[in-house]
Write a protein that holds these residues in place. Structure first.
Motif, short mmCIF file in Angstrom:
data_model
loop_
_atom_site.label_atom_id
_atom_site.label_comp_id
_atom_site.label_asym_id
_atom_site.label_seq_id
_atom_site.Cartn_x
_atom_site.Cartn_y
_atom_site.Cartn_z
N ALA A 23 0.83 -1.21 0.00
CA ALA A 23 0.00 0.00 0.00
C ALA A 23 0.86 1.25 0.00
CB ALA A 23 -0.94 0.00 1.20
N LEU A 24 1.99 1.23 0.73
CA LEU A 24 2.87 2.39 0.77
C LEU A 24 3.56 2.59 -0.58
CD1 LEU A 24 4.03 4.72 2.33
CD2 LEU A 24 5.76 3.18 3.30
N ARG A 25 3.97 1.52 -1.21
CA ARG A 25 4.55 1.64 -2.55
C ARG A 25 3.54 2.24 -3.52
NH1 ARG A 25 6.75 -3.54 -1.12
NH2 ARG A 25 9.02 -3.38 -0.80
N ASP A 26 2.30 1.80 -3.42
CA ASP A 26 1.25 2.37 -4.27
C ASP A 26 1.09 3.87 -4.00
OD1 ASP A 26 0.71 0.01 -5.55
OD2 ASP A 26 -1.06 -0.48 -4.35
N ALA A 27 1.12 4.25 -2.73
CA ALA A 27 0.97 5.66 -2.40
C ALA A 27 2.13 6.48 -2.95
CB ALA A 27 0.88 5.84 -0.87
N VAL A 28 3.34 5.98 -2.83
CA VAL A 28 4.49 6.68 -3.39
C VAL A 28 4.33 6.87 -4.89
CG1 VAL A 28 6.99 6.48 -3.82
CG2 VAL A 28 6.07 5.97 -1.55
N ALA A 29 3.69 5.90 -5.55
CA ALA A 29 3.45 5.97 -6.99
C ALA A 29 2.21 6.80 -7.35
CB ALA A 29 3.31 4.56 -7.56
N GLY A 30 1.54 7.36 -6.33
CA GLY A 30 0.39 8.22 -6.61
C GLY A 30 -0.96 7.57 -6.46
N ARG A 31 -1.00 6.45 -5.75
CA ARG A 31 -2.28 5.75 -5.52
C ARG A 31 -2.47 5.59 -4.02
NH1 ARG A 31 0.41 3.07 -9.50
NH2 ARG A 31 1.01 1.36 -8.09
N GLY A 32 -2.85 6.68 -3.36
CA GLY A 32 -2.99 6.68 -1.91
C GLY A 32 -4.22 5.95 -1.45
N MET A 33 -4.29 5.72 -0.14
CA MET A 33 -5.45 5.02 0.42
C MET A 33 -5.43 5.14 1.94
SD MET A 33 -4.28 0.98 0.22
CE MET A 33 -5.66 0.46 1.25
N LEU A 34 -6.53 4.68 2.55
CA LEU A 34 -6.64 4.50 3.99
C LEU A 34 -6.50 3.02 4.30
CD1 LEU A 34 -7.44 5.32 6.95
CD2 LEU A 34 -9.82 4.99 6.23
N LEU A 172 -11.27 12.34 9.25
CA LEU A 172 -10.63 11.19 8.64
C LEU A 172 -11.50 10.61 7.54
CD1 LEU A 172 -8.37 9.10 8.49
CD2 LEU A 172 -9.50 7.85 10.35
N ARG A 173 -12.78 10.51 7.78
CA ARG A 173 -13.69 9.99 6.75
C ARG A 173 -13.70 10.89 5.52
NH1 ARG A 173 -20.01 9.24 8.14
NH2 ARG A 173 -19.89 11.51 8.08
N PHE A 174 -13.69 12.20 5.74
CA PHE A 174 -13.65 13.15 4.63
C PHE A 174 -12.37 12.96 3.82
CE2 PHE A 174 -12.59 17.18 2.67
CZ PHE A 174 -13.81 17.68 2.23
N LEU A 175 -11.23 12.86 4.50
CA LEU A 175 -9.95 12.70 3.82
C LEU A 175 -9.88 11.38 3.06
CD1 LEU A 175 -6.96 13.59 3.37
CD2 LEU A 175 -6.43 12.45 5.54
N ALA A 176 -10.40 10.32 3.67
CA ALA A 176 -10.28 8.98 3.08
C ALA A 176 -10.98 8.88 1.74
CB ALA A 176 -10.84 7.94 4.04
N ARG A 177 -11.98 9.70 1.51
CA ARG A 177 -12.74 9.62 0.27
C ARG A 177 -12.02 10.22 -0.92
NH1 ARG A 177 -18.76 11.17 2.74
NH2 ARG A 177 -19.12 9.14 3.73
N ASP A 178 -10.89 10.86 -0.69
CA ASP A 178 -10.22 11.55 -1.79
C ASP A 178 -8.71 11.30 -1.75
OD1 ASP A 178 -10.15 13.10 -4.05
OD2 ASP A 178 -10.03 15.00 -2.99
N GLU A 203 -20.19 4.00 15.08
CA GLU A 203 -20.79 4.16 13.76
C GLU A 203 -19.78 4.71 12.76
OE1 GLU A 203 -24.42 6.66 11.60
OE2 GLU A 203 -24.31 6.53 13.78
N LEU A 204 -18.98 5.67 13.20
CA LEU A 204 -18.01 6.28 12.28
C LEU A 204 -16.90 5.31 11.92
CD1 LEU A 204 -17.84 9.84 13.86
CD2 LEU A 204 -18.65 9.27 11.56
N VAL A 205 -16.40 4.54 12.89
CA VAL A 205 -15.35 3.57 12.59
C VAL A 205 -15.89 2.47 11.70
CG1 VAL A 205 -13.76 1.88 13.57
CG2 VAL A 205 -14.02 4.11 14.66
N VAL A 206 -17.10 2.02 11.94
CA VAL A 206 -17.72 1.00 11.08
C VAL A 206 -17.86 1.54 9.67
CG1 VAL A 206 -19.87 -0.25 10.64
CG2 VAL A 206 -18.89 -0.25 12.93
N ASP A 207 -18.23 2.80 9.54
CA ASP A 207 -18.34 3.42 8.23
C ASP A 207 -16.99 3.44 7.52
OD1 ASP A 207 -19.77 4.72 6.17
OD2 ASP A 207 -19.09 6.67 6.87
N LEU A 208 -15.93 3.77 8.24
CA LEU A 208 -14.59 3.74 7.66
C LEU A 208 -14.22 2.33 7.23
CD1 LEU A 208 -12.70 6.04 10.19
CD2 LEU A 208 -13.08 6.55 7.77
#
Length: 259
Positions: A23-34, A172-178, A203-208
């Motif tokens: 996942a970190l390699r993907d992020a370095v390549a421009g494909r970020g995630m939570l 965190l939920r807002f950031l994770a969507r983008d 509820e928020l953690v389950v949503d994440l």
């Protein structure tokens, strides 16, 4: 980086560590995630994150670590205040001003010490209705993190999410969507049993977790318990001792080490 730190050899977490490194390699390549990491207390969530953080520079990523606080008295958005402090430390003023952009005034409200790092006083944000003001803050934080990660890929660890305040989880939920087109990997850890209560945090953690299925850490197998004992003591444990330890602790690394 503050928080959990790599030290003794990480035992029994090769699979989860490979997933996080990928996942970190993907992020370095421009494909970020939570990425979420969950499990009971002492199971090694922070230790796993710390091992990833120790490897991050070799993978081309900077590390910022934030920990949620369970002792009371922490201000709203406390983990994000830590994130902003970590991201802005050591930055040139002109570079920091460019990354903060038009949201500088919003972020200074969250972390007032940022004002002293800027070449000029930021524009005072307009007075808005609470929902609008919160959206502007979220957009400012997310925009800043994406821009600073575009300069240097970023591993952001948020530890002990079960103790976060609701506004921090909403951010965190807002950031994770983008994150998909960013160079930012966010790794957040939380304890499962501490969310088994009627609380808005649940509820928020389950949503994440719906958007980012968590890595769930479980107890170590017998051979892994044996390796942990030998690493800690320098002596190979008798199989009967290993079996007794595993039965009593369920393979929990922290409890095993204590026993």
């Amino acid at each position: 980086m503050t928080g959990g730190r790599a030290g003794q050899r990480l035992v029994g977490r090769d699979g989860p560590l490979r997933e996080l490194e990928a996942a970190l390699r993907d992020a370095v390549a421009g494909r970020g995630m939570l990425a979420l990491v969950t499990g009971e207390a002492g199971i090694g969530k922070s230790r796993l994150a710390a091992e990833l953080a120790a490897r991050a520079p070799a993978l081309g990523a900077r590390v910022v670590w934030a920990s949620c606080w369970d002792g009371g008295g922490a201000p709203a958005y406390w983990p994000w205040v830590q994130v902003l402090r970590g991201c802005t430390a050591g930055r040139e003023r002109a570079e920091l001003a460019a990354d903060l952009g038009l949201g500088a005034g919003e972020l200074v409200r969250l972390a007032p010490e940022l004002a002293g790092l800027l070449p000029a006083a930021p524009t005072e944000p307009p007075r808005l209705e609470p929902e609008q003001a919160r959206f502007r803050l979220f957009d400012a934080v997310a925009g800043y993190l994406r821009r600073t990660a575009a300069r240097d890929p970023l591993l952001l660890v948020v530890d002990d999410l079960q103790w976060a305040d609701v506004p921090s989880l909403l951010l965190l939920r807002f950031l994770a969507r983008d994150l998909q087109a960013s160079r930012l990997l966010v790794v957040a850890t939380y304890r499962d049993p501490e969310l088994a209560q009627d609380d808005p945090v649940v509820e928020l953690v389950v949503d994440l977790a719906r958007a980012a299925p968590p890595l769930s850490l479980t107890g170590l197998a017998g051979a892994e318990v044996a390796a942990l004992v030998e690493d800690a003591t320098g002596v190979a444990a008798h199989p009967a001792t290993v079996g007794a330890l595993q039965r009593r602790t369920g393979g929990n690394p922290l409890f095993t080490a204590e026993l």
